[in-house]
Design an enzyme around this catalytic site. Sequence first.
Site, PDB file in Angstrom:
ATOM      1  N   CYS A 139       0.857  -1.189   0.000  1.00 20.90           N
ATOM      2  CA  CYS A 139       0.000   0.000   0.000  1.00 20.90           C
ATOM      3  C   CYS A 139       0.891   1.236   0.000  1.00 20.90           C
ATOM      4  O   CYS A 139       1.872   1.287   0.754  1.00 20.90           O
ATOM      5  CB  CYS A 139      -0.891  -0.011   1.240  1.00 20.90           C
ATOM      6  SG  CYS A 139      -1.931   1.454   1.401  1.00 20.90           S
ATOM      7  N   HIS A 181      -8.943  -3.557  -2.133  1.00 22.55           N
ATOM      8  CA  HIS A 181      -7.981  -2.761  -1.361  1.00 22.55           C
ATOM      9  C   HIS A 181      -8.435  -1.297  -1.295  1.00 22.55           C
ATOM     10  O   HIS A 181      -8.402  -0.677  -0.219  1.00 22.55           O
ATOM     11  CB  HIS A 181      -6.602  -2.892  -2.021  1.00 22.55           C
ATOM     12  CG  HIS A 181      -5.514  -2.111  -1.366  1.00 22.55           C
ATOM     13  ND1 HIS A 181      -4.440  -2.719  -0.738  1.00 22.55           N
ATOM     14  CD2 HIS A 181      -5.304  -0.773  -1.253  1.00 22.55           C
ATOM     15  CE1 HIS A 181      -3.640  -1.784  -0.255  1.00 22.55           C
ATOM     16  NE2 HIS A 181      -4.136  -0.590  -0.558  1.00 22.55           N
ATOM     17  N   GLU A 182      -8.850  -0.749  -2.432  1.00 22.44           N
ATOM     18  CA  GLU A 182      -9.205   0.676  -2.479  1.00 22.44           C
ATOM     19  C   GLU A 182     -10.549   0.949  -1.794  1.00 22.44           C
ATOM     20  O   GLU A 182     -10.693   1.968  -1.111  1.00 22.44           O
ATOM     21  CB  GLU A 182      -9.219   1.182  -3.925  1.00 22.44           C
ATOM     22  CG  GLU A 182      -7.911   1.010  -4.696  1.00 22.44           C
ATOM     23  CD  GLU A 182      -6.678   1.539  -3.974  1.00 22.44           C
ATOM     24  OE1 GLU A 182      -6.809   2.444  -3.135  1.00 22.44           O
ATOM     25  OE2 GLU A 182      -5.574   1.015  -4.239  1.00 22.44           O
ATOM     26  N   HIS A 185     -10.011   1.212   1.789  1.00 21.57           N
ATOM     27  CA  HIS A 185      -9.518   2.539   2.194  1.00 21.57           C
ATOM     28  C   HIS A 185     -10.681   3.488   2.503  1.00 21.57           C
ATOM     29  O   HIS A 185     -10.595   4.299   3.426  1.00 21.57           O
ATOM     30  CB  HIS A 185      -8.685   3.168   1.064  1.00 21.57           C
ATOM     31  CG  HIS A 185      -7.227   2.844   1.111  1.00 21.57           C
ATOM     32  ND1 HIS A 185      -6.425   3.177   2.171  1.00 21.57           N
ATOM     33  CD2 HIS A 185      -6.406   2.246   0.203  1.00 21.57           C
ATOM     34  CE1 HIS A 185      -5.175   2.787   1.924  1.00 21.57           C
ATOM     35  NE2 HIS A 185      -5.139   2.205   0.736  1.00 21.57           N
TER      36      HIS A 185
HETATM   37 CO    CO Z   1      -3.506   1.311  -0.189  1.00 24.30          CO
END
Ligand code: CO
Length: 225
Positions: A139, A181-182, A185
Site C-alpha cells: 500500500c 484494497h481501495e 480505504h
Molecule cells: Co492502499
Amino acid sequence: MRLLVIVAVFATACATSTGSLKPGGPMDTAENPIVQTGNPVLRARAKDVPVEQIGTPEFQQLLVRMTEAMRKAPGVGLAAPQLGVSLRVLVLEDRSELQAALTPTELAERERVPVPLRVFINPTLTPIGDDKVTFFEGCLSVSGYAALVGRWREVEVSGLDEKGQPQTWRVKGWPARILQHEVDHLDGTLYIDRMVSRSFGTLPQVKALYGGKPITDVKSTFGVE
Ligand code: CO
C-alpha cells in the site's frame, strides 16, 4: 482513451488550484503527497460525494491529483483519503510496464492483465462466488512493506464514473484485488488489518525472497492454506 483525455484537459487547471479539496496529511510534501499510516484520515469512513459536486472543477482536479499521485508513486490504485481527502473516490490503472518485473507464471497466477484508468465514485463492492486467493500486497500509505492478504477472486463494483454516470464492473483476478484494497480505504481499513501478519516484510525482502516463486511455495512458507 476517454479518461486520458479528461486527465489531460484537467491537468492544466490543477496547477492553479486553490480549492478546498486539498491534500492534508502531515507527511504531505511535493515529493510525497500520499498520506502515511498513522494519520487518522486513513481510519475514518470517507463521505459520499454529492452527485452535483462531480462536475465541478475542484472535484475534477482531485481526480487529476489522484491519478498523478498514483502514476508517480507508481501504484495501481489510490483512494482519496490517501491524499487527505475523506471522500468516497478511487482510481485504478494497471499499466503493462508495471507488470514487467513479474514472470508470465506470476502474472497468470494473479490473473493480472493491463487495466486502463478507471474512476469509481461512491462505490459499493459485492464478492462474487466463494473463491479467495492469497498474494503479497502493499500500500502506498504503508510505504516500503508488503504482506500476504487473502481477497475475493471475483467482485462486482457499482458506482459512478468521473462524469457522474452509473457504472458496474464485474471483474476477477488482480483488478478485483485492487478494488477490494481501495474500497477498504474508503471504510478506513488498511491491508495490515487483513494480512497474514507473520508474512509482513520489507519490500526488498519480499522481492528478493519470494519474487518469481510459485504462490503455493510462498504460502507454505508462512503456513497459509
Ligand atoms: Co492502499
